[in-house]
Enzyme design. Structure first.
Site, mmCIF file in Angstrom:
data_model
loop_
_atom_site.group_PDB
_atom_site.id
_atom_site.type_symbol
_atom_site.label_atom_id
_atom_site.label_comp_id
_atom_site.label_asym_id
_atom_site.label_seq_id
_atom_site.Cartn_x
_atom_site.Cartn_y
_atom_site.Cartn_z
ATOM 1 N N TYR A 173 0.828 -1.221 0.000
ATOM 2 C CA TYR A 173 0.000 0.000 0.000
ATOM 3 C C TYR A 173 0.856 1.262 0.000
ATOM 4 C CZ TYR A 173 -4.085 -2.904 0.313
ATOM 5 O OH TYR A 173 -5.054 -3.834 0.007
ATOM 6 N N ARG A 200 1.491 1.822 -3.643
ATOM 7 C CA ARG A 200 0.318 2.330 -4.378
ATOM 8 C C ARG A 200 -0.015 3.755 -3.931
ATOM 9 N NH1 ARG A 200 -4.399 -1.590 -3.784
ATOM 10 N NH2 ARG A 200 -5.311 -0.295 -5.424
ATOM 11 N N GLN A 241 -15.123 1.609 -6.460
ATOM 12 C CA GLN A 241 -14.368 0.493 -5.876
ATOM 13 C C GLN A 241 -12.904 0.898 -5.719
ATOM 14 O OE1 GLN A 241 -15.714 -3.497 -7.822
ATOM 15 N NE2 GLN A 241 -16.249 -1.857 -9.248
ATOM 16 N N VAL A 264 -9.520 2.926 -4.622
ATOM 17 C CA VAL A 264 -9.024 3.472 -3.356
ATOM 18 C C VAL A 264 -8.171 4.724 -3.604
ATOM 19 C CG1 VAL A 264 -9.176 1.266 -2.129
ATOM 20 C CG2 VAL A 264 -7.078 1.810 -3.403
ATOM 21 N N HIS A 303 -14.337 0.324 -1.066
ATOM 22 C CA HIS A 303 -13.200 -0.505 -0.631
ATOM 23 C C HIS A 303 -12.158 0.290 0.134
ATOM 24 C CE1 HIS A 303 -14.353 -3.399 -4.128
ATOM 25 N NE2 HIS A 303 -15.166 -3.500 -3.082
ATOM 26 N N GLY A 322 -15.585 1.261 -16.134
ATOM 27 C CA GLY A 322 -14.249 0.707 -15.880
ATOM 28 C C GLY A 322 -14.188 -0.318 -14.775
ATOM 29 N N THR A 323 -15.183 -1.244 -14.753
ATOM 30 C CA THR A 323 -15.102 -2.314 -13.766
ATOM 31 C C THR A 323 -15.421 -3.641 -14.438
ATOM 32 O OG1 THR A 323 -16.023 -3.248 -11.721
ATOM 33 C CG2 THR A 323 -17.493 -1.828 -13.010
ATOM 34 N N SER A 324 -14.688 -4.682 -14.024
ATOM 35 C CA SER A 324 -14.911 -6.012 -14.615
ATOM 36 C C SER A 324 -16.129 -6.674 -13.978
ATOM 37 C CB SER A 324 -13.663 -6.875 -14.386
ATOM 38 O OG SER A 324 -13.449 -7.014 -12.976
HETATM 39 N N1 APR Z 1 -11.459 2.880 -19.610
HETATM 40 C C1 APR Z 1 -12.510 2.132 -19.147
HETATM 41 N N2 APR Z 1 -12.385 0.857 -18.711
HETATM 42 C C2 APR Z 1 -11.150 0.311 -18.758
HETATM 43 C C3 APR Z 1 -10.016 1.018 -19.219
HETATM 44 C C4 APR Z 1 -10.209 2.354 -19.666
HETATM 45 N N3 APR Z 1 -9.182 3.092 -20.122
HETATM 46 N N4 APR Z 1 -8.932 0.184 -19.137
HETATM 47 C C5 APR Z 1 -9.385 -0.988 -18.620
HETATM 48 N N5 APR Z 1 -10.717 -0.916 -18.408
HETATM 49 C C6 APR Z 1 -11.605 -1.939 -17.865
HETATM 50 C C7 APR Z 1 -11.138 -3.362 -18.049
HETATM 51 O O1 APR Z 1 -11.591 -3.861 -19.311
HETATM 52 C C8 APR Z 1 -11.819 -4.072 -16.893
HETATM 53 O O2 APR Z 1 -13.117 -4.538 -17.251
HETATM 54 O O3 APR Z 1 -11.654 -1.744 -16.470
HETATM 55 C C9 APR Z 1 -11.957 -2.978 -15.848
HETATM 56 C C10 APR Z 1 -11.020 -3.167 -14.692
HETATM 57 O O4 APR Z 1 -11.399 -4.340 -14.027
HETATM 58 P P1 APR Z 1 -10.565 -4.800 -12.715
HETATM 59 O O5 APR Z 1 -9.109 -4.678 -12.999
HETATM 60 O O6 APR Z 1 -11.142 -6.119 -12.302
HETATM 61 O O7 APR Z 1 -10.897 -3.685 -11.645
HETATM 62 P P2 APR Z 1 -12.202 -3.558 -10.766
HETATM 63 O O8 APR Z 1 -13.416 -4.040 -11.506
HETATM 64 O O9 APR Z 1 -12.233 -2.184 -10.209
HETATM 65 O O10 APR Z 1 -11.874 -4.586 -9.567
HETATM 66 C C11 APR Z 1 -12.805 -4.606 -8.509
HETATM 67 O O11 APR Z 1 -11.327 -6.051 -7.298
HETATM 68 O O12 APR Z 1 -9.137 -6.423 -6.784
HETATM 69 C C12 APR Z 1 -10.348 -6.003 -6.267
HETATM 70 O O13 APR Z 1 -10.816 -4.490 -4.524
HETATM 71 C C13 APR Z 1 -10.245 -4.582 -5.790
HETATM 72 O O14 APR Z 1 -11.717 -2.727 -6.161
HETATM 73 C C14 APR Z 1 -11.086 -3.822 -6.802
HETATM 74 C C15 APR Z 1 -12.087 -4.865 -7.233
#
Ligand code: APR
Length: 228
Positions: A47, A50, A80, A82, A98, A164-166
């Protein structure tokens, strides 16, 4: 609702694009209470590294566009992430599901949050009660204190932007199911996959820095009754 992808264009790595590794450690193996018990120095270093990245990362056009949206709408950012880029981009209502890199707390004091900016913390740094300081981050397996507040906000929403979240990590990923049937969902992700849901979702398979400013301009122009 935002994830690591909204901060990617600010230079902060996402979790699953970089195959979830940090210095050859899986994030899932470092961001856990077990890692804290067995190797607190590794966790503090993770941390501290980061946190130091916040000194060079700046909000991108997506963070700034979401702040612009507040000129017309009541906006709550449920993130999500930080990092503090939503706040520095100008958003005034930010729920960090988070936790926040710029905050620490005593390891047994959930509510006594201390703002430390981007300073590192080391073993031996303690709070007023003599407890070792730990990042104020929700680790895998820990309670998510703000999830009900976030769910309530989603239930009230006219529009939900998912940026931007998976959608891999619960309970955050489940928030999309909290919105009403009349809520219009927009999803921004260059790798967006088709989501099997009966909800109204408009997908933008683009980067946040491109799609979010365009989407915000559209939302700012729309007559309110055309939002749905
Ligand atoms: N613009 C938009 N989306 C993007 C970009 C971009 N430039 N670059 C990547 N992405 C997308 C990816 O395709 C992916 O779907 O952002 C997403 C990131 O997904 P993760 O890396 O899984 O991040 P996140 O969804 O925030 O993870 C959730 O998992 O590890 C834990 O606590 C941690 O908060 C985190 C949580």
């Amino acid at each position: 609702m935002s994830g690591a992808g909204i901060s990617a264009e600010s230079g902060l790595k996402t979790f699953r694009d970089s195959d979830g590794l940090w210095n050859n450690h899986r994030v899932e193996d470092v961001a856990t209470p077990e890692a804290w018990r067995s190797n607190p120095k590794l966790v503090l270093d993770f941390y501290n590294h980061r946190r130091s990245e916040l000194d060079v990362a700046v909000p991108n056009l997506a963070h700034i566009a979401l702040a612009d949206l507040e000129a017309r709408y009541e906006v709550t950012v449920i993130t999500q992430n930080v990092d503090d880029l939503h706040e520095r981009g100008g958003s005034s209502q930010v729920l960090h599901l988070h936790g926040k890199l710029t905050q620490v707390r005593g390891e047994f004091s959930v509510d006594e949050v201390i703002e430390i900016g981007t300073k590192p913390i080391q073993l031996g740094d303690v709070n007023a009660l003599g407890e070792q300081l730990r990042p104020n981050i929700v680790w895998f397996g820990e309670e998510v204190p703000l999830i009900m507040t976030a769910a309530h906000k989603c239930a009230q929403a006219d529009v939900l932007l998912v940026i931007g979240t998976s959608l891999n990590v619960y309970p955050a990923a489940g928030l999309m199911d909290e919105v009403s049937d009349s809520c219009q969902i927009y999803l921004v992700d260059p790798k967006a996959e088709e989501i099997s849901t009966n909800r109204k979702i408009r997908v933008y398979k683009e980067k946040a820095g491109t799609a979010v400013p365009a989407l915000v301009r559209k939302l700012m122009r729309l007559p309110f009754n055309e939002l749905h």
